[in-house]
Design a protein around this motif. Structure first.
Motif, mmCIF file in Angstrom:
data_model
loop_
_atom_site.group_PDB
_atom_site.id
_atom_site.type_symbol
_atom_site.label_atom_id
_atom_site.label_comp_id
_atom_site.label_asym_id
_atom_site.label_seq_id
_atom_site.Cartn_x
_atom_site.Cartn_y
_atom_site.Cartn_z
ATOM 1 N N ARG A 163 78.060 55.463 27.366
ATOM 2 C CA ARG A 163 77.478 55.488 26.022
ATOM 3 C C ARG A 163 78.158 54.373 25.238
ATOM 4 O O ARG A 163 79.037 53.697 25.712
ATOM 5 N N THR A 189 84.289 52.959 19.722
ATOM 6 C CA THR A 189 83.714 51.608 19.728
ATOM 7 C C THR A 189 84.652 50.670 20.471
ATOM 8 O O THR A 189 84.747 49.494 20.148
ATOM 9 N N ALA A 207 83.029 51.682 25.092
ATOM 10 C CA ALA A 207 81.689 51.568 24.501
ATOM 11 C C ALA A 207 81.100 50.176 24.710
ATOM 12 O O ALA A 207 80.019 49.879 24.207
ATOM 13 N N THR A 252 84.308 46.832 19.603
ATOM 14 C CA THR A 252 83.798 46.221 18.378
ATOM 15 C C THR A 252 84.688 46.633 17.200
ATOM 16 O O THR A 252 85.652 45.933 16.901
ATOM 17 N N PHE A 289 72.606 60.211 15.243
ATOM 18 C CA PHE A 289 72.953 59.072 14.392
ATOM 19 C C PHE A 289 72.516 59.342 12.958
ATOM 20 O O PHE A 289 71.703 60.230 12.702
HETATM 21 C C1 LIG Z 1 80.270 49.847 20.057
HETATM 22 S S1 LIG Z 1 79.519 51.382 20.333
HETATM 23 C C2 LIG Z 1 78.397 51.526 19.063
HETATM 24 C C3 LIG Z 1 78.046 52.966 18.743
HETATM 25 O O1 LIG Z 1 77.556 53.735 19.882
HETATM 26 C C4 LIG Z 1 78.038 55.088 19.746
HETATM 27 O O2 LIG Z 1 77.026 56.041 19.967
HETATM 28 P P1 LIG Z 1 77.006 56.886 21.376
HETATM 29 O O3 LIG Z 1 78.425 57.262 21.688
HETATM 30 O O4 LIG Z 1 76.106 58.073 21.081
HETATM 31 O O5 LIG Z 1 76.394 55.942 22.381
HETATM 32 C C5 LIG Z 1 78.518 55.163 18.328
HETATM 33 O O6 LIG Z 1 77.434 55.285 17.422
HETATM 34 C C6 LIG Z 1 79.178 53.799 18.211
HETATM 35 O O7 LIG Z 1 79.568 53.474 16.930
#
Ligand SMILES: CSC[C@H]1O[C@H](OP(=O)(O)O)[C@H](O)[C@@H]1O
Length: 401
Positions: free
Chosen positions: A53, A185, A189, A195, A340
């Protein structure tokens, strides 16, 4: 092929041509296990199930899964009888891949860039199915390698931006910053470094990080399980807080800046990110704490005018009612589980990209355009950025997902 800078225990993605493995992030930090990704169908399921993710990591995974499928199941193109058969297969497979998770634009970005690479190769005089597949595999590998370079560049830009904004508000401890972040992040990720967490790493490397605070990030607990894992691994001074404690922490005067990642930054700067980000942006504004987004240009989506156009992924009830298979909520109650929410552009101090900071216009919005994604813009263009230009915009138009 592993971009340098991602320690093995934090390597979300392992790739060599013909072989792709994902660190199963559902098991972290308790267990480290890698799963093979033999083809795009497997990648679709592993992205949907959040084995991997994080917007950039999802984009890289999708691109590399396409490459592995072409290499191992399509004979690197020799299985196709014509260039058209090859490009049709590539395009339809990428369209399927993008349906795995709708909010992060990176997967669609990667798909569009691989389609552009295929189209460019197919238009060449001596085009063959193998030359088209080779171009797509090269583009997928470039996408992966470029991500970590982007993160390192973002770290440097972001560190400077947070220091300037916090100091302008008289914040900081002896010039050092106490920074709050949300979700994960970091290396887990992305292709490595991260990031928003990359910005925190850069501050630490410069000796200007006083302390990092991370939220647990219910219900998947990316903060408690993944960001805390990365911060402890790197031995950064860090404290974990409940999501609900963020405003109280700001009120206590312990936060000098907030930096979070993004899943989709749209034309006016409205930014979709992990659920809870909207609350953080509102609390930061209330306490006059600078709130930043850190996102590579692969996360920009200039095709959507504002955040209310972003598709927000709704996930299962069980993510909220259970933790590691154990029920933690009463039976018989309904669940609302958006993955989100959207931070309004007016509450964002700056959008940090690998090409620099996207400035806010005088009327308090941003102007995110495709020019940040195309040629030029301050960073040496890699293969993929050179592929993404106005023609690609016209040809592929608004993204899917
Ligand atoms: C650099 S990761 C960006 C973003 O992705 C994550 O969501 P998920 O864990 O559901 O894929 C999260 O929103 C991060 O900030």
């Amino acid at each position: 092929m592993a971009p340098e800078g991602s320690p093995s225990s934090l390597q979300a993605i392992r790739y060599t041509r013909g072989s792709l493995q994902l660190l199963d992030q559902r098991l972290l930090p308790f267990q480290t296990a890698y799963l093979d990704v033999p083809d795009v169908k497997a990648a679709w399921t592993q992205i949907r199930d959040m084995v991997v993710r994080g917007a950039p990591a999802i984009g890289c995974t999708g691109a590399l899964a396409m490459a592995v499928e072409l290499q191992t199941h399509k004979g690197a193109g020799t299985e196709f009888s014509s260039v058209k058969e090859a490009t049709d297969y590539i395009n339809s497979t990428l369209d399927y891949l993008v349906t795995s998770r709708p909010t992060a634009v990176n997967l669609a970005d990667a798909a569009n860039k691989l389609k552009a690479a295929a189209a460019l190769a197919a238009a060449a005089d001596a085009a063959t199915p193998s030359s088209v597949c080779s171009a797509v595999m090269d583009a997928a590998e470039a996408y992966f390698v470029e991500d970590i370079a982007s993160n390192k560049a973002m770290g440097a830009t972001g560190a400077a931006a947070l220091l300037a904004a916090a100091h302008a508000r008289g914040r900081g401890v002896g010039g050092k910053l106490r920074v709050l972040t949300h979700c994960n992040t970091g290396s887990l990720a992305t292709a490595g470094y991260g990031t928003a967490l990359g910005v925190i790493r850069a501050l630490h490397e410069q000796g200007t990080l006083e302390h990092a605070f991370c939220t647990e990030t219910r219900p998947y607990n990316q903060g408690a399980r993944l960001t805390a894992f990365e911060l402890a691994h790197d031995q950064l001074p860090a404290t974990l807080i409940c999501d609900s404690a963020a405003a109280a922490l700001m009120a206590s005067g312990q936060v000098d800046a907030v930096v979070v990642g993004a899943d989709r930054v749209v034309a006016n700067g409205d930014t979709a990110n992990k659920i809870g980000t909207k609350s953080l942006s509102i609390s930061a504004a209330h306490f006059n704490i600078p709130f930043f987004i850190a996102a590579p240009t692969t996360t920009l989506d200039p095709h959507l005018p504002s955040g209310d156009h972003i598709v927000i992924e709704q996930r299962t009830h069980e993510e909220v009612t259970h933790f590691r298979g154990i029920r933690v909520a009463a039976e018989g109650v309904n669940v609302w589980n958006p993955s989100f929410d959207v931070a309004p552009c007016g509450l964002i101090e700056g959008i940090i990209t690998e090409r620099g900071m996207i400035p806010k216009t005088k009327d308090g919005v941003f102007q995110v355009s495709s020019r940040e994604r195309g040629k030029g813009g301050g960073r040496e263009d890699g293969l993929l950025n050179s592929l993404w230009d106005e023609n690609t915009e016209r040809e592929y138009g608004t993204r899917v997902g």
